[in-house]
Each structure stands twice: as structure tokens, then as C-alpha cells.
Enzyme design. Sequence first.
Site, PDB file in Angstrom:
ATOM      1  N   THR A   5     -26.553  -5.051  -0.880  1.00  0.00           N
ATOM      2  CA  THR A   5     -27.711  -5.686  -1.508  1.00  0.00           C
ATOM      3  C   THR A   5     -27.350  -6.307  -2.855  1.00  0.00           C
ATOM      4  O   THR A   5     -28.144  -7.048  -3.435  1.00  0.00           O
ATOM      5  CB  THR A   5     -28.840  -4.669  -1.704  1.00  0.00           C
ATOM      6  OG1 THR A   5     -28.325  -3.522  -2.401  1.00  0.00           O
ATOM      7  CG2 THR A   5     -29.389  -4.218  -0.363  1.00  0.00           C
ATOM      8  N   HIS A  23     -22.704   0.679  -8.822  1.00  0.00           N
ATOM      9  CA  HIS A  23     -23.029   1.168 -10.156  1.00  0.00           C
ATOM     10  C   HIS A  23     -22.755   2.673 -10.219  1.00  0.00           C
ATOM     11  O   HIS A  23     -22.345   3.285  -9.212  1.00  0.00           O
ATOM     12  CB  HIS A  23     -24.480   0.837 -10.531  1.00  0.00           C
ATOM     13  CG  HIS A  23     -25.493   1.281  -9.511  1.00  0.00           C
ATOM     14  ND1 HIS A  23     -25.835   2.602  -9.320  1.00  0.00           N
ATOM     15  CD2 HIS A  23     -26.221   0.570  -8.617  1.00  0.00           C
ATOM     16  CE1 HIS A  23     -26.736   2.696  -8.369  1.00  0.00           C
ATOM     17  NE2 HIS A  23     -26.992   1.471  -7.906  1.00  0.00           N
ATOM     18  N   HIS A  62     -23.787   5.179  -7.524  1.00  0.00           N
ATOM     19  CA  HIS A  62     -22.991   5.313  -6.302  1.00  0.00           C
ATOM     20  C   HIS A  62     -21.884   6.358  -6.458  1.00  0.00           C
ATOM     21  O   HIS A  62     -21.424   6.938  -5.468  1.00  0.00           O
ATOM     22  CB  HIS A  62     -22.345   3.975  -5.926  1.00  0.00           C
ATOM     23  CG  HIS A  62     -23.319   2.940  -5.451  1.00  0.00           C
ATOM     24  ND1 HIS A  62     -23.729   1.885  -6.233  1.00  0.00           N
ATOM     25  CD2 HIS A  62     -23.967   2.791  -4.271  1.00  0.00           C
ATOM     26  CE1 HIS A  62     -24.579   1.135  -5.558  1.00  0.00           C
ATOM     27  NE2 HIS A  62     -24.739   1.655  -4.379  1.00  0.00           N
ATOM     28  N   LYS A 100     -38.124   2.991  -1.286  1.00  0.00           N
ATOM     29  CA  LYS A 100     -38.753   1.740  -1.697  1.00  0.00           C
ATOM     30  C   LYS A 100     -40.263   1.797  -1.429  1.00  0.00           C
ATOM     31  O   LYS A 100     -40.703   2.297  -0.401  1.00  0.00           O
ATOM     32  CB  LYS A 100     -38.143   0.551  -0.941  1.00  0.00           C
ATOM     33  CG  LYS A 100     -36.651   0.362  -1.186  1.00  0.00           C
ATOM     34  CD  LYS A 100     -36.354   0.049  -2.634  1.00  0.00           C
ATOM     35  CE  LYS A 100     -34.859  -0.069  -2.880  1.00  0.00           C
ATOM     36  NZ  LYS A 100     -34.559  -0.303  -4.320  1.00  0.00           N
ATOM     37  N   ARG A 156     -38.323  -4.998   1.213  1.00  0.00           N
ATOM     38  CA  ARG A 156     -37.233  -5.685   0.528  1.00  0.00           C
ATOM     39  C   ARG A 156     -37.293  -7.186   0.818  1.00  0.00           C
ATOM     40  O   ARG A 156     -37.733  -7.612   1.881  1.00  0.00           O
ATOM     41  CB  ARG A 156     -35.868  -5.157   1.015  1.00  0.00           C
ATOM     42  CG  ARG A 156     -35.504  -3.773   0.507  1.00  0.00           C
ATOM     43  CD  ARG A 156     -34.133  -3.416   1.021  1.00  0.00           C
ATOM     44  NE  ARG A 156     -33.722  -2.067   0.678  1.00  0.00           N
ATOM     45  CZ  ARG A 156     -33.019  -1.756  -0.387  1.00  0.00           C
ATOM     46  NH1 ARG A 156     -32.653  -2.700  -1.235  1.00  0.00           N
ATOM     47  NH2 ARG A 156     -32.666  -0.498  -0.625  1.00  0.00           N
ATOM     48  N   GLN A 204     -29.332   3.005  11.800  1.00  0.00           N
ATOM     49  CA  GLN A 204     -28.396   3.905  11.123  1.00  0.00           C
ATOM     50  C   GLN A 204     -27.945   5.024  12.056  1.00  0.00           C
ATOM     51  O   GLN A 204     -26.804   5.486  11.976  1.00  0.00           O
ATOM     52  CB  GLN A 204     -29.024   4.487   9.854  1.00  0.00           C
ATOM     53  CG  GLN A 204     -28.010   5.268   9.013  1.00  0.00           C
ATOM     54  CD  GLN A 204     -28.490   5.534   7.607  1.00  0.00           C
ATOM     55  OE1 GLN A 204     -29.098   4.695   6.968  1.00  0.00           O
ATOM     56  NE2 GLN A 204     -28.209   6.732   7.108  1.00  0.00           N
ATOM     57  N   ASP A 215     -32.874  10.741  -0.230  1.00  0.00           N
ATOM     58  CA  ASP A 215     -33.770   9.823   0.470  1.00  0.00           C
ATOM     59  C   ASP A 215     -33.231   9.399   1.824  1.00  0.00           C
ATOM     60  O   ASP A 215     -33.940   8.764   2.607  1.00  0.00           O
ATOM     61  CB  ASP A 215     -34.074   8.596  -0.392  1.00  0.00           C
ATOM     62  CG  ASP A 215     -32.823   7.777  -0.724  1.00  0.00           C
ATOM     63  OD1 ASP A 215     -31.706   8.254  -0.457  1.00  0.00           O
ATOM     64  OD2 ASP A 215     -32.977   6.666  -1.268  1.00  0.00           O
ATOM     65  N   LYS A 256     -34.032   9.039 -14.862  1.00  0.00           N
ATOM     66  CA  LYS A 256     -33.047   8.888 -13.805  1.00  0.00           C
ATOM     67  C   LYS A 256     -31.666   8.608 -14.376  1.00  0.00           C
ATOM     68  O   LYS A 256     -31.507   7.780 -15.278  1.00  0.00           O
ATOM     69  CB  LYS A 256     -33.454   7.766 -12.855  1.00  0.00           C
ATOM     70  CG  LYS A 256     -32.632   7.680 -11.588  1.00  0.00           C
ATOM     71  CD  LYS A 256     -33.194   6.629 -10.643  1.00  0.00           C
ATOM     72  CE  LYS A 256     -32.378   6.544  -9.362  1.00  0.00           C
ATOM     73  NZ  LYS A 256     -32.917   5.520  -8.436  1.00  0.00           N
ATOM     74  N   LYS A 309     -29.382   4.860 -15.708  1.00  0.00           N
ATOM     75  CA  LYS A 309     -30.177   3.765 -16.256  1.00  0.00           C
ATOM     76  C   LYS A 309     -30.101   3.793 -17.782  1.00  0.00           C
ATOM     77  O   LYS A 309     -30.189   4.844 -18.405  1.00  0.00           O
ATOM     78  CB  LYS A 309     -31.639   3.875 -15.815  1.00  0.00           C
ATOM     79  CG  LYS A 309     -31.838   3.756 -14.308  1.00  0.00           C
ATOM     80  CD  LYS A 309     -31.497   2.361 -13.804  1.00  0.00           C
ATOM     81  CE  LYS A 309     -31.798   2.219 -12.326  1.00  0.00           C
ATOM     82  NZ  LYS A 309     -31.451   0.893 -11.798  1.00  0.00           N
ATOM     83  N   THR A 310     -29.942   2.628 -18.381  1.00  0.00           N
ATOM     84  CA  THR A 310     -29.937   2.497 -19.832  1.00  0.00           C
ATOM     85  C   THR A 310     -30.940   1.421 -20.220  1.00  0.00           C
ATOM     86  O   THR A 310     -31.535   0.769 -19.354  1.00  0.00           O
ATOM     87  CB  THR A 310     -28.543   2.092 -20.354  1.00  0.00           C
ATOM     88  OG1 THR A 310     -28.237   0.763 -19.903  1.00  0.00           O
ATOM     89  CG2 THR A 310     -27.473   3.053 -19.860  1.00  0.00           C
TER      90      THR A 310
END
Length: 422
Positions: free
Chosen positions: A42, A47, A50, A84, A88, A171, A192, A229, A232-233
Site C-alpha cells: 500500500t 515503517h 513493521h 480500517k 480503502r 489470505q 488485527d 500508538k 507515530k511522531t
Amino acid sequence: MTENIIDELTWRGAINQQTDAQGLKEYVQNHQIALYCGVDPTGDSLHVGHLVTFMILKRFQLLGHKPVIVIGGATGSIGDPSGKKSERVLQSMDQVRHNQDALTKQMVNLFGTDNFEIVNNYDWLSKLDLLTFLRDYGKLFNVNTMLNKEIVASRLEVGISYTEFTYQILQAIDFLTLYREHNVKLQIGGGDQWGNITAGIDLIHRLEGPKAPAFGLTIPLLLKADGTKFGKTEGGAVWLDPKKTSPYEFYQFWLNTDDRDVIKYLKYFTFLSHDQIDSLAAQVQSEPEKRAAQRTLAQEVTRFVHGQAAVEQAEKISAALFSGDIQSLTAAEIEQGFQAVPSVEYDGGAINLVEFLVDQTQIEPSRRQAREDIKNGAIYVNGIRQQDLDYQVNPAACFDGRFVIIRKGKKKYTLVRTNSGK
């Protein structure tokens, strides 16, 4: 016999759910297995989020097991509904292929090529025609069961398309294909993904027999001590692509870890032993001001993702910024170290310092204030204090003519981008 990897992962707090905890523990004790996780293309970079899953794959690899990563060339083109709240936006196939290539390079960097494999589910899912999909697989999935999966149930109020509803079947076919053709016995993923993982195991047991050794394991949702979370910044995600997040910024992200989180992160993201981590935990308690645990964490993770040279460069930049001695830095290191610093453009040649600070860059609000700060020794040009009101700023003098660094006081930096090096 070496410690069972399931015990190791348990100690590191890296296990959330397992489909057959005892069965998996016994199986990996007696077999070298292949295991997989999936990554949908995607975006064109991974990041730090992962890394939570990838560190588990790497631990298995270091003990002789074989990690397999599935690039979701097919599933990524329709979108995973997991986690989500809305549908998407579909990507073009050209964008999907571009992302696949970029992610593949990053994962080879992390895992090498020995005892590691990257496959693309487009290779088998694209060959399925609709009638085969419905006849050979659709008949094996109960709609009531699918509706009760969290990934679907959480979306029923706002709605979910048939495309995303069928994602768990696709999947599941991935796991079945990998089980048959690559001897994969274990799928891992975030919490998830539990519904998708169990769907795959159910399909394998229906087609390969109820005793077929297929296992699922999920990792906990990683939250910071303040409840936010991980990863994240204020500037957004922390990327593994050095063009999106420089190695210096990457290093600083880990260095700035809260004392309350650092030991947890050392367990998750490093290969340090129990004793090494316990020693660092003791230092957090006895000498928190030294931040030895944070520095070790930053070194270990930056080395794993970007290599030892990046660690040394990040520490060089950090030391220069802390001391104010920036003249030893290269233009590339200035680019890295000053990305978060306010910047302005200057398109000109040598110029009087007062005029430069006021008229060209607006670093100072007035000539009177500029003269006062210069006389008082508050102005530094490229790391050197300047108290001469007649001083001429020469953009071509340092950093390949690309930058002039102005420091006002102890910490207030401004990066002036110039055209002298063009």
C-alpha cells in the site's frame, strides 16, 4: 538443546494469541520450519511498526528456521479491511508494482538472501477465475462465521464491500498455497490479523486433514507508556526508507524513548541477551540520566536497519549538535541533522551579517536587535561566534556552498539554504 524460541518470545512479551500454543512449541522444538507474514504494497516503504513482526521473523531465521514474506500484489490491489473504519482507496496496478519493488529491496536488506524467500500472491491469485474461486474455495467458507470475524463485524454498521469481505478467503488461500508449495507451517501477524490467520488454518485443516500442522501467532498491539500508538511522531510515521526518514532522525527516534518504554523496546527490537537487557534495566533505575539503555537501543536498531556506518554518522551529528561544533560535518550530514530545524532560502553572495540576519533571512526582527545580539556574543555563523558588526557572511565558505547555519543563543538554529553550491 537451545532454548525454545516460543519461550524466548514469551519472555520478550512478543506473543499475543496462538492457535495451538503447546503444539507450536513442540513442533518448533523438533523441526526447522518455514513461517510467513504478509505485507500489502500500500506504500513504497516499510515503517518501524513493521519491525515488530519482522523482528520475530528474524529471530526464527537466526535459529535456522526459514522466514517467507508474502508481498500482497493481489490482495494489496483490493485492500485489507483489518483495522480500517472505511473502505480503502484502490491503487493502480502500476503503483502496486512500484511499491512491490521498493518493499522487496528493503526486506532483502533486513533478511539477506540465505534461508529467506519473498513471494508474491499475485502469482497464484491472479490465475483464479471466478467459477474456480466460488466452487473450490467459496463453498468451504460459512458466511455466518465470516460475519462474526472481528475484521468484518467491526465494519457492518458503516458497511463493507463484497471485495473487502472476501479478503479473508484470499489470505486463507495464501496460507494454503504456502503450506503446500513452500512447506510453511506458521503464519504471524498483528492482532488485527487473527481472523484472517484462523481462516487460513481452518482451510488447511479442511483440505489437508484436521491434524495438518498449521499454526497461527499474533503479536500484541504495541503502545507507548502514555497510551499512544508506537511508531507515530508529530512528523508522522518513522520510515525505514532513509530518504523518508534520515538515519539520524531514525537514531534520534529511538534515543528519545521514554524510560518507561525502553526496556520493553530492547526486548522487542534488539537481539541482546537476557543478561544484557537486565543490566541495562538496572542502569535505568540507578543512573537514568546517562540514558545508556536508550543509546544502546538506538545503536542496535539503527545498525540492523541501516548498518554500522549510519550509526557512526548519527552519533557524529548528535555530538556536533550537542557541542555546537558543526564545522566537522559534511553537507550531507547537515542535511540529515537539520531536517527538523526552521529553514529559509538565500539566493545571493557575500553579505554583511546584520543585513543577512534582518533583511534576507528575518532571523532577527530589527537591525538594532541584530547588532545587540552580535555584540553580546549570541550569534554563531557555521558554529563560530561572530561579534564583529562588519563580518561578511560568505555562503560559499562551508558545506559545499549549500548551507549557512545560524545559531542564536544556545539552541535556536536556523538552516539557510543557499545556491552557492549549485
